[in-house]
Write a protein that holds these residues in place. Structure first.
Motif, PDB file in Angstrom:
ATOM      1  N   ASN A 100      10.094  -4.927   4.386  1.00  0.00           N
ATOM      2  CA  ASN A 100      10.420  -3.835   3.467  1.00  0.00           C
ATOM      3  C   ASN A 100       9.275  -2.843   3.290  1.00  0.00           C
ATOM      4  N   SER A 101       8.303  -2.899   4.214  1.00  0.00           N
ATOM      5  CA  SER A 101       7.176  -1.982   4.086  1.00  0.00           C
ATOM      6  C   SER A 101       6.713  -1.580   5.471  1.00  0.00           C
ATOM      7  N   GLY A 102       7.052  -0.367   5.840  1.00  0.00           N
ATOM      8  CA  GLY A 102       6.643   0.118   7.149  1.00  0.00           C
ATOM      9  C   GLY A 102       5.888   1.404   6.958  1.00  0.00           C
ATOM     10  N   SER A 103       6.639   2.517   7.024  1.00  0.00           N
ATOM     11  CA  SER A 103       6.013   3.807   6.787  1.00  0.00           C
ATOM     12  C   SER A 103       5.490   3.906   5.352  1.00  0.00           C
ATOM     13  N   ASP A 104       6.183   3.200   4.437  1.00  0.00           N
ATOM     14  CA  ASP A 104       5.698   3.115   3.055  1.00  0.00           C
ATOM     15  C   ASP A 104       4.717   1.942   3.002  1.00  0.00           C
ATOM     16  N   ALA A 105       3.548   2.176   3.596  1.00  0.00           N
ATOM     17  CA  ALA A 105       2.672   1.078   3.990  1.00  0.00           C
ATOM     18  C   ALA A 105       2.165   0.238   2.820  1.00  0.00           C
ATOM     19  N   PHE A 106       1.951   0.868   1.680  1.00  0.00           N
ATOM     20  CA  PHE A 106       1.213   0.148   0.638  1.00  0.00           C
ATOM     21  C   PHE A 106       2.099  -0.660  -0.321  1.00  0.00           C
ATOM     22  N   SER A 107       3.423  -0.650  -0.102  1.00  0.00           N
ATOM     23  CA  SER A 107       4.290  -1.432  -1.001  1.00  0.00           C
ATOM     24  C   SER A 107       4.475  -2.838  -0.437  1.00  0.00           C
ATOM     25  N   LEU A 108       3.368  -3.588  -0.385  1.00  0.00           N
ATOM     26  CA  LEU A 108       3.414  -4.913   0.228  1.00  0.00           C
ATOM     27  C   LEU A 108       3.971  -5.953  -0.718  1.00  0.00           C
ATOM     28  N   SER A 109       4.618  -6.967  -0.145  1.00  0.00           N
ATOM     29  CA  SER A 109       5.072  -8.070  -0.994  1.00  0.00           C
ATOM     30  C   SER A 109       4.402  -9.387  -0.628  1.00  0.00           C
ATOM     31  N   THR A 110       3.591  -9.409   0.436  1.00  0.00           N
ATOM     32  CA  THR A 110       2.802 -10.609   0.721  1.00  0.00           C
ATOM     33  C   THR A 110       1.655 -10.664  -0.289  1.00  0.00           C
ATOM     34  N   THR A 111       1.497 -11.821  -0.900  1.00  0.00           N
ATOM     35  CA  THR A 111       0.553 -11.888  -2.020  1.00  0.00           C
ATOM     36  C   THR A 111      -0.618 -12.826  -1.739  1.00  0.00           C
ATOM     37  N   ALA A 112      -1.700 -12.597  -2.462  1.00  0.00           N
ATOM     38  CA  ALA A 112      -2.821 -13.524  -2.443  1.00  0.00           C
ATOM     39  C   ALA A 112      -3.184 -13.844  -3.880  1.00  0.00           C
ATOM     40  N   VAL A 113      -3.434 -15.111  -4.145  1.00  0.00           N
ATOM     41  CA  VAL A 113      -3.843 -15.536  -5.492  1.00  0.00           C
ATOM     42  C   VAL A 113      -5.122 -16.338  -5.336  1.00  0.00           C
ATOM     43  N   LYS A 114      -6.139 -15.999  -6.127  1.00  0.00           N
ATOM     44  CA  LYS A 114      -7.391 -16.739  -6.016  1.00  0.00           C
ATOM     45  C   LYS A 114      -7.290 -18.067  -6.744  1.00  0.00           C
ATOM     46  N   LYS A 115      -7.726 -19.116  -6.048  1.00  0.00           N
ATOM     47  CA  LYS A 115      -7.655 -20.453  -6.647  1.00  0.00           C
ATOM     48  C   LYS A 115      -8.945 -21.162  -6.252  1.00  0.00           C
TER      49      LYS A 115
ATOM     50  N   ASP B 116      -2.065  -7.497  -6.728  1.00  0.00           N
ATOM     51  CA  ASP B 116      -1.499  -7.021  -7.989  1.00  0.00           C
ATOM     52  C   ASP B 116      -0.537  -5.887  -7.662  1.00  0.00           C
ATOM     53  N   LYS B 117       0.770  -6.249  -7.545  1.00  0.00           N
ATOM     54  CA  LYS B 117       1.761  -5.248  -7.137  1.00  0.00           C
ATOM     55  C   LYS B 117       1.791  -4.060  -8.089  1.00  0.00           C
ATOM     56  N   ALA B 118       1.492  -4.323  -9.358  1.00  0.00           N
ATOM     57  CA  ALA B 118       1.547  -3.259 -10.354  1.00  0.00           C
ATOM     58  C   ALA B 118       0.541  -2.148 -10.051  1.00  0.00           C
ATOM     59  N   ARG B 119      -0.564  -2.506  -9.404  1.00  0.00           N
ATOM     60  CA  ARG B 119      -1.603  -1.501  -9.125  1.00  0.00           C
ATOM     61  C   ARG B 119      -1.343  -0.745  -7.819  1.00  0.00           C
ATOM     62  N   GLY B 120      -0.238  -1.091  -7.133  1.00  0.00           N
ATOM     63  CA  GLY B 120       0.106  -0.361  -5.895  1.00  0.00           C
ATOM     64  C   GLY B 120      -1.003  -0.440  -4.878  1.00  0.00           C
ATOM     65  N   ALA B 121      -1.353   0.739  -4.333  1.00  0.00           N
ATOM     66  CA  ALA B 121      -2.362   0.797  -3.273  1.00  0.00           C
ATOM     67  C   ALA B 121      -3.687   0.183  -3.731  1.00  0.00           C
ATOM     68  N   ASP B 122      -4.002   0.290  -4.997  1.00  0.00           N
ATOM     69  CA  ASP B 122      -5.287  -0.224  -5.479  1.00  0.00           C
ATOM     70  C   ASP B 122      -5.311  -1.742  -5.625  1.00  0.00           C
ATOM     71  N   GLY B 123      -4.142  -2.372  -5.442  1.00  0.00           N
ATOM     72  CA  GLY B 123      -4.102  -3.826  -5.561  1.00  0.00           C
ATOM     73  C   GLY B 123      -4.244  -4.537  -4.237  1.00  0.00           C
ATOM     74  N   LEU B 124      -4.453  -3.772  -3.145  1.00  0.00           N
ATOM     75  CA  LEU B 124      -4.459  -4.397  -1.820  1.00  0.00           C
ATOM     76  C   LEU B 124      -5.821  -4.967  -1.460  1.00  0.00           C
ATOM     77  N   CYS B 125      -5.780  -6.019  -0.666  1.00  0.00           N
ATOM     78  CA  CYS B 125      -7.011  -6.484  -0.049  1.00  0.00           C
ATOM     79  C   CYS B 125      -6.680  -7.098   1.314  1.00  0.00           C
ATOM     80  N   ALA B 126      -7.714  -7.419   2.065  1.00  0.00           N
ATOM     81  CA  ALA B 126      -7.514  -7.897   3.440  1.00  0.00           C
ATOM     82  C   ALA B 126      -8.284  -9.187   3.659  1.00  0.00           C
TER      83      ALA B 126
END
Lengths: 249, 320, 381
Positions: free
Chosen positions: C131-146, C175-185
C-alpha cells in the motif's frame, strides 16, 4: 612439492602487439600485451602467490607508447617494470641480445616469456636468449613445478608428438604455450595500484649493448585468397562432388 | 665446405617425412648441401638419407644425444655448422626445429627466419617470404651477415625426389662429456595411434567445439577419418575443452597442414585456425551456421547439423 | 567547460570496456527465459571493482568521483547485454552501498562495505509496500524498540536482489502518526530470525535480476544495526533515491549506444529493392533519432553526475536525467525493433528483450509521473 626458499626474482619479457582479436573491421588498432606473454605474466603471478617467488620484474622494448601495456602488466600484479627505450623495428636476435644485457643486470633465477609474438610469429627470442646466456631452456611449456629448493624446475612441453616432460636446472628460460593457464583480467584496484609502481626506463647505451637488426622486412603483402567454393545441399551431392569433380575419393 | 646444412628430424625409428621438405629449399638455394642427423643408434636412419642429392649425410650419434635436448643439440649443430663453414642452416618448421635452431642461431651469432614459404632473388641477394599475423599477411625479408638460420614450412615445399646416386655418410666426432647438462629428459607421453601423422596425411578430418565431448569427437571426427584412412586434427577450442590432445591442434600456434582433402566439422573458421589449413587442396566445411567464415574458403560447404550429417557421410563412404 | 577525459579516466574507462567485452558479453537468451541470475558475472564485477567505484579506498572501494563512476557503468552497459545483472548491480550500489556509506556508523561501514564492494556480500533495499509505492512515506512495516533490539513486523514488495541478498536496507515506521518523520532504516542480515523471503517474482523484463517479497514476523534486529538516527529514514531515503535516479540509467545509455551501432550495421547490410535499407529516409530518420537520444541522454547523465561531484544539489537534475533517459531507452528499443521488421520481434535478435528490460526504467526509482512531479515542484509549481 619440496618446500624451500623461494625463487628470488622472475623476469618476464613481454611484447606489445596489435590486438589479434580486434577483427579486420577494427579501424583503430589497439595494442595489447602479446597473449603468450600474458600467459607468462600470469604464471609468474601464480608462482609468487604460491609463495615460490618473491619479485616479478617485467621488461619490454619500445617507444613510450608501450607504457600502456606496461601499466596493464603492473595492474595484473607484477612488481615493477623496465622499458628499454628503443623504437626501432628490431629482429628477434637483436631483442635477445638486449634482453641478455638486462638479464645480466637483474640476475633473475627464471625468465618466463611467451613462445612467440602473435604479430611476427617468429618463435625465436626465448631460445636465442637461452643460447646467449648458456642457460637451460624449456619451450612450449604447459606446466611448471619447482623441485629441490628451487634449484630445478619440472616442465611439461607441448610438442608435435605429444607431451614431453623435462627437468631444467635454474637459472633457466621457460617459454609458455597456450594451455599453461588462463590469464587474469586487469582489475580496477590493480590499475590503481599500478599507478604507484615504478617504471624504469633504460637505453641500450645504459645497458652497454649495441645492436643493429640483421633482418629487414622489405615489403608485406596480402596472401592470395582462396576463392569461395560451392554450397552443396546434401551428403549425396557432397559425395558426388568429391568423387567426380575433386577426384579425392 | 658445405654451403647449406639441412637438419633432419626423426622419431628414432624413421625419418619424419616432412623434415625432408627442407631439402627442396636447400636445392633452390643452390650450392652444395649436407644433411645432418643427431641422436643415438642412427645407422638405419642415416642409411635412408643417402639418396637425396646431398654432398654427405653427417651423423652425430652418441648416447648423450638420445633425447632431443635443446642445449646439447644446439651446441652440436652449431659446431658442425662452424666446422663446415655453413652459410645456411636449415630445418623444416616443427616444434623440434623451433626448439633447437633459434638456440643454434644464437650460438652462431646468426639471424634467423622462421617459416619460409618461398625465396626470391632481390638485387643480387636472396629474400625470404614468410607468413606473419597468423598468415593474414606475407612479409618479404632479407638478412645480413655471413650466416643465417631458416626453417621451411613443409607445406610450401615439395618432398625431394630420391635418386640413384648415393652420398657418403660421415660421422661427426665431438666431446660428449663437454656438452651442456642443464636439461634432463624425464618422460614422453606415448600415445599409440594407428592413424597417419597429421602433417603427412593425404586426408585430415578435424573438429571444433560443437563436438562437445571426447567420446563424440572420437566417434564423429575419428570415425570419419578412419573411413577415409586419414588423420585427426582439432581447433584450439576443442583442445582447450579437453576433447582432443594438444598435438592435434591445427593453426597459428599448432600444426600447419596441407592435405589433398581437409574436412572441417563444426569449425567456424577463426583466422588463427585458417592459418593452418589454407594450403589444403580441397576443403570441405560442415557447419550449422551458414554465416561461419569457414564457408568463405571452403571448396565445398554443407550447412547442417554435423551430428546428423557425419554418420550419413561415414555410411556413404563405407558403401563406396 | 572541459569535456575531455583525463589520462587516468581514459585508462580506467578503457579497462572497464575491455573487462566487460571479454568477461560479460555472454549469451542472455536462456537466462532471460528461465529468469536466472548470473552469479559468476556478479562475482567478476565485484572482483573487478565495479561495485565499489564510488566508495573510498579505506572501505574497499576505488574512490571515484560520480562522473567517472557513471561513465564506467555506461561502458558496462555497452558491452554487457544482461540488463538484469546491471539492474541488480545498480540496486546494490545505490540502495545498499550508498545508504551505508552516507549514514552508517564507522563500525557498520567497516563491517559491511568491503564485502559489498568486492561482491562477496549482495545488498538489497526494502522500501515499497503493497500500500505504499509512489506514496513512499506511508509505511506500515513497523519497528518497536525492546531492550537492545528492535522488533520488525510487516511486509515489503519489489525487493530487488531479495532472493539473493545478504544484507537488506529496510525502511520502517516507528510512529505512523509522525508520517515521514517517523521513519527509520535498519541493516537486516539474511539469516535474521523472523525474516522470510518469498520465491522470486516473475517479471516482464530485467528477468535475470531476482526480485522477491520480504516478510518480517517479530524479526529482531540488534540496535547496532539501526542505520542513521531514529526518524531520519525519510531524509536517508530521499538522498539515496537521488543517487539512484541520477546513476541507475548509466548502463542504459551504453545499451542505447549498442542498439544504435547494431541498428546502423543492420541498416547497411540489409538490402531491399536493390539497396541497403539505410538509404530509405524512413529508416535513416529512426537512426538519426536514436543518435539524438543517445547523445542527449548521455549529456544529462554526465551533467547530473558532474554537478554531484561539485557537491551541488541535484534533486531536479537527477529526476530529469531519470525521466529523459528512460523515455529515450524505450523509444530506442522500439526503433531498433522497427528497423529490423519482423526479425526484431524474434527472441534470437535480442532487441525485444531490450525493450522489455527498458520499460521497467519508467517505473522503478519513481515512475515517470513522479519524476515530472518532482521537476514541477522544483520549478515552483
Amino acid at each position: 612439492m619440496t618446500q624451500g626458499q623461494s625463487v628470488e626474482k622472475i623476469l618476464v619479457p613481454f611484447k606489445s602487439v596489435p590486438d589479434p582479436y580486434a577483427g579486420a573491421a577494427a579501424s583503430t588498432s589497439k595494442s595489447v600485451i602479446n597473449p603468450f606473454d600474458e600467459i607468462a605474466i600470469e604464471e609468474a603471478l601464480q608462482i609468487r602467490e604460491r609463495g615460490e617467488a618473491t619479485e616479478i620484474v617485467g621488461v619490454t622494448i619500445g617507444a613510450p607508447a608501450v607504457d600502456e601495456q606496461i601499466r596493464a602488466a603492473l595492474a595484473m600484479g607484477i612488481d615493477r617494470a623496465v622499458r628499454i627505450d628503443d623504437a626501432r623495428a628490431l629482429d628477434p636476435y637483436a631483442v635477445a641480445r638486449i634482453l641478455r644485457a638486462l638479464v645480466e643486470k637483474e640476475s633473475p633465477q627464471v625468465v618466463i616469456m611467451g613462445k612467440q609474438a602473435v604479430d611476427d610469429d617468429s618463435n625465436q627470442v626465448g631460445q636465442m636468449l637461452a643460447g646467449l646466456l648458456g642457460w637451460p631452456q624449456a619451450t612450449f611449456v604447459s606446466k611448471i613445478e619447482f623441485l629441490e629448493n628451487k634449484t630445478r624446475a619440472r616442465c611439461t612441453r607441448e610438442t608435435d608428438g605429444g607431451l614431453e616432460i623435462v627437468a631444467i636446472n635454474l637459472p633457466a628460460i621457460i617459454t609458455t604455450d597456450l594451455r599453461l593457464n588462463e590469464p587474469r583480467y586487469v582489475s580496477l584496484p590493480g590499475l590503481m595500484k599500478a599507478r604507484r609502481k615504478p617504471i624504469e626506463t633504460l637505453t641500450c647505451e645504459q645497458l652497454g649493448v649495441t645492436v643493429r637488426p640483421m633482418t629487414t622486412t622489405l615489403s608485406t603483402s596480402s596472401p592470395t585468397r582462396r576463392a569461395a567454393g560451392t554450397r552443396v545441399g546434401s551428403v549425396e551431392e557432397l559425395m558426388a562432388k568429391l568423387k567426380q569433380e575433386a577426384k579425392v575419393l | 665446405m658445405v654451403e647449406t646444412l639441412v637438419l633432419i628430424e626423426h622419431d628414432r625409428r624413421q625419418v619424419k617425412r616432412p623434415s625432408l621438405h627442407a631439402i627442396t629449399l636447400a636445392q633452390q638455394l643452390g650450392g652444395e648441401y649436407a644433411l645432418l642427423v643427431l641422436g643415438h643408434g642412427l645407422d638405419e636412419i642415416a642409411a635412408s638419407l643417402v639418396s637425396y642429392g646431398a654432398a654427405a649425410v653427417i651423423v652425430a650419434d652418441d648416447p648423450a644425444l638420445a633425447e632431443p635436448l635443446a642445449d646439447r643439440y644446439a651446441t652440436v649443430i652449431a659446431e658442425v655448422a662452424r666446422k663446415r663453414g655453413t652459410k645456411t642452416l636449415l630445418g623444416t618448421s616443427s616444434t623440434f626445429s623451433k626448439d633447437v635452431l633459434p638456440r643454434a642461431a644464437a650460438l652462431l651469432d646468426a639471424p634467423m627466419v622462421t617459416d619460409v614459404l618461398a625465396i626470391e632473388e632481390m638485387d643480387g641477394s636472396i629474400a625470404y617470404r614468410r607468413p606473419i599475423n597468423a598468415g593474414s599477411m606475407l612479409a618479404t625479408v632479407k638478412v645480413e651477415g655471413d650466416r643465417r638460420v631458416l626453417t621451411a614450412r613443409a607445406t610450401a615445399f615439395e618432398a625431394p625426389a630420391a635418386n640413384v646416386a648415393v652420398c657418403p655418410t660421415e660421422r661427426f666426432l665431438f666431446d660428449a662429456a663437454s656438452l651442456p647438462n642443464g636439461v634432463q629428459f624425464i618422460s614422453r607421453e606415448q600415445r599409440a595411434s594407428e592413424r597417419p601423422d597429421l602433417t603427412e596425411s593425404r586426408v585430415v578430418v578435424s573438429g571444433g567445439r560443437p563436438l562437445r565431448d571426447p567420446e563424440t569427437f572420437e566417434r564423429l571426427v575419428g570415425g570419419l577419418a578412419d573411413a577415409l584412412g586419414g588423420a585427426v586434427g582439432a581447433t584450439r577450442a576443442a583442445v582447450d575443452a579437453g576433447m582432443a590432445p594438444n598435438d592435434y591442434q591445427i593453426g597459428q600456434t599448432g600444426k600447419v597442414v596441407a592435405p589433398e582433402l581437409y574436412i572441417a566439422l563444426g569449425i567456424s573458421g577463426a583466422i588463427q585456425h585458417l592459418a593452418g589449413i589454407k594450403d589444403s587442396r580441397i576443403i570441405v566445411a560442415i557447419n550449422k551456421d551458414p554465416d561461419a567464415p569457414i564457408f568463405q574458403i571452403a571448396t565445398y560447404g554443407l550447412v547442417g547439423d554435423l551430428h546428423q550429417i557425419v554418420p550419413q557421410l561415414i555410411e556413404s563412404i563405407r558403401r563406396g | 567547460m572541459d569535456f575531455a577525459w583525463s589520462e587516468q579516466q581514459r585508462e580506467l574507462l578503457d579497462a572497464v570496456g575491455r573487462f566487460a567485452s571479454k568477461q560479460l558479453d555472454y549469451d542472455v537468451i536462456a537466462n532471460d527465459r528461465d529468469a536466472v541470475f548470473n552469479h559468476d558475472a556478479w562475482k567478476k564485477c565485484g572482483e573487478f571493482g565495479i561495485h565499489g567505484l564510488p566508495v573510498p579506498a579505506e572501505y574497499g572501494g576505488l574512490g571515484m568521483d560520480p562522473l567517472t563512476t557513471v561513465a564506467a557503468l555506461e561502458r558496462l552497459g555497452y558491452a554487457c547485454k544482461d540488463n538484469g545483472l546491471l539492474f541488480s548491480i545498480n540496486a546494490h550500489m545505490w540502495t545498499a552501498i550508498i545508504p551505508v556509506l552516507s549514514n552508517g556508523t564507522e563500525a557498520q561501514k567497516k563491517k559491511y562495505l568491503p564485502g559489498l564492494c568486492n561482491g562477496t556480500l549482495i545488498g538489497g533495499n526494502a522500501m515499497s509496500e503493497p500500500n505504499s509505492g509512489s506514496d513512499a512515506f506511508s509505511l506500515s512495516t513497523t519497528a518497536v524498540k525492546k531492550g537492545s533490539t528492535y522488533i520488525l513486523n510487516g511486509s515489503k514488495i519489489f525487493v530487488t536482489n531479495g532472493p539473493i541478498a545478504d544484507l537488506l536496507v529496510v525502511f520502517v515506521t516507528m510512529d505512523k502518526a509522525r508520517g515521514a518523520d517517523g521513519l527509520c532504516a535498519f541493516l537486516v542480515e539474511k539469516d535474521s530470525p523472523g525474516l522470510d523471503v518469498s520465491k522470486k517474482i516473475e517479471k516482464m523484463g530485467v528477468r535475470t535480476s531476482p526480485m522477491a517479497e520480504v516478510f518480517f514476523t517479530d524479526c529482531a534486529v540488534p540496535e547496532e544495526n539501526l542505520l542513521g538516527k531514529e526518524g531520519a529514514g525519510s531524509f536517508m531515503f530521499t538522498k539515496s533515491m537521488t543517487w539512484e535516479r541520477g546513476c541507475i540509467l548509466a548502463s542504459a545509455v551504453g545499451s542505447m549506444q549498442r542498439l544504435l551501432e547494431t541498428s546502423i550495421r543492420y541498416a547497411k547490410e540489409r538490402r531491399q529493392g536493390g539497396q541497403s535499407i539505410g538509404k530509405f529516409q524512413r529508416v535513416a530518420d529512426k537512426i538519426v533519432n536514436m543518435k539524438l537520444r543517445v547523445q542527449s541522454a548521455r549529456h544529462m547523465l554526465y551533467h547530473c553526475a558532474w554537478l554531484r561531484g561539485q557537491r551541488e544539489p541535484v534533486y531536479m537534475e537527477a529526476a530529469m536525467a531519470k525521466l529523459h533517459i528512460s523515455d529515450c531507452w524505450v523509444k530506442c528499443c522500439e526503433d531498433a525493433i522497427q528497423i529490423r521488421g519482423g526479425y526484431g520481434f524474434m527472441v534470437e535478435y535480442e532487441v525485444e528483450r531490450e525493450l522489455r528490460d527498458a520499460i521497467g526504467s519508467k517505473l522503478y526509482s519513481g515512475t515517470s509521473e513522479i519524476q515530472r512531479s518532482i521537476i514541477a515542484s522544483w520549478l515552483g509549481l
